[in-house]
Scaffold this motif. Structure first.
Motif, short mmCIF file in Angstrom:
data_model
loop_
_atom_site.label_atom_id
_atom_site.label_comp_id
_atom_site.label_asym_id
_atom_site.label_seq_id
_atom_site.Cartn_x
_atom_site.Cartn_y
_atom_site.Cartn_z
N ILE A 283 0.84 -0.92 0.02
CA ILE A 283 -0.01 -0.14 -0.02
C ILE A 283 1.01 1.24 -0.09
CG2 ILE A 283 -1.73 1.33 1.40
CD1 ILE A 283 -2.83 -1.25 2.12
N TRP A 284 2.09 1.25 0.56
CA TRP A 284 2.91 2.23 0.93
C TRP A 284 3.43 2.70 -0.54
CZ3 TRP A 284 8.16 3.02 0.41
CH2 TRP A 284 8.83 4.17 0.66
N ILE B 289 2.18 1.77 -3.42
CA ILE B 289 1.39 2.30 -4.50
C ILE B 289 1.09 3.63 -4.26
CG2 ILE B 289 -1.10 2.12 -5.03
CD1 ILE B 289 -0.86 -0.96 -4.49
N VAL B 290 0.85 4.04 -3.04
CA VAL B 290 0.53 5.53 -2.77
C VAL B 290 1.71 6.61 -2.78
CG1 VAL B 290 0.12 7.03 -0.61
CG2 VAL B 290 -1.07 4.94 -0.80
N LYS B 291 2.85 6.16 -2.77
CA LYS B 291 3.94 6.95 -3.00
C LYS B 291 4.44 6.90 -4.59
CE LYS B 291 5.35 8.57 1.08
NZ LYS B 291 5.22 9.87 1.35
N ARG B 292 4.27 5.87 -5.02
CA ARG B 292 4.76 5.83 -6.48
C ARG B 292 3.43 6.01 -7.49
NH1 ARG B 292 9.90 2.01 -6.65
NH2 ARG B 292 10.92 2.85 -5.09
N GLY B 293 2.51 5.84 -6.94
CA GLY B 293 1.19 6.04 -7.84
C GLY B 293 0.82 4.69 -8.43
N ASN B 294 1.79 4.09 -9.04
CA ASN B 294 1.13 2.60 -9.59
C ASN B 294 2.34 1.52 -9.14
OD1 ASN B 294 3.39 3.42 -10.97
ND2 ASN B 294 2.21 3.48 -13.08
#
Length: 147
Positions: free
Chosen positions: A138-139, A141-146
């Motif tokens: 989840i971290w 995905i949130v930080k890199r966007g995908n």
């Protein structure tokens, strides 16, 4: 095996000597208990080790002494003494067997409890590891966007 047989022979000699000197069989209850306890120990060792001539002859000596004791109880004791003695021995054997079963069951339960704790710890570690992996994904995905 020889130590137990020697102790049983000594106990039997005391009982036989006392009865020969006119003593009451009942007054030597402690020696009788010691003798038959040693008999049970010799029989247990003979049964666990397998068939060995030393165990066989030790049991044979005990059987001969027990037959002699039977005759003394029948002819020099009160009426029905031998049958009462056999019933007493059977009761004590049942009690010893029950105590042994309870001991084994307590060990089994203790092992089950230890394994339950180990499994609980392993499951907790697995769940926490899974949560850490999910949180990490989840971290990312949130930080890199995908992904």
């Amino acid at each position: 095996m020889l130590v137990e047989l020697a102790a049983a022979n000594a106990a039997f000699a005391v009982i036989k000597e006392a009865i020969a000197n006119g003593g009451e069989i009942a007054s030597y209850g402690a020696k009788l208990g010691e003798y038959f306890g040693l008999k049970a120990e010799i029989a247990k060792k003979a049964n666990t080790k397998g068939s060995d001539s030393e165990e066989f002859w030790a049991l044979e000596a005990i059987r001969n002494q027990e037959e002699e004791l039977k005759q003394m109880m029948i002819y020099q004791g009160r009426a029905g003494l031998w049958n009462d003695w056999l019933a007493f021995q059977a009761q004590k054997k049942r009690e010893r067997d029950q105590a042994e079963k309870e001991r084994v069951l307590a060990i089994y339960r203790r092992k089950q409890k230890v394994w339950a704790w180990i499994n609980s710890i392993l499951i907790s570690i697995s769940v926490l590891s899974g949560l850490v992996v999910i949180a990490g994904l989840i971290w990312v995905i949130v930080k890199r966007g995908n992904f």
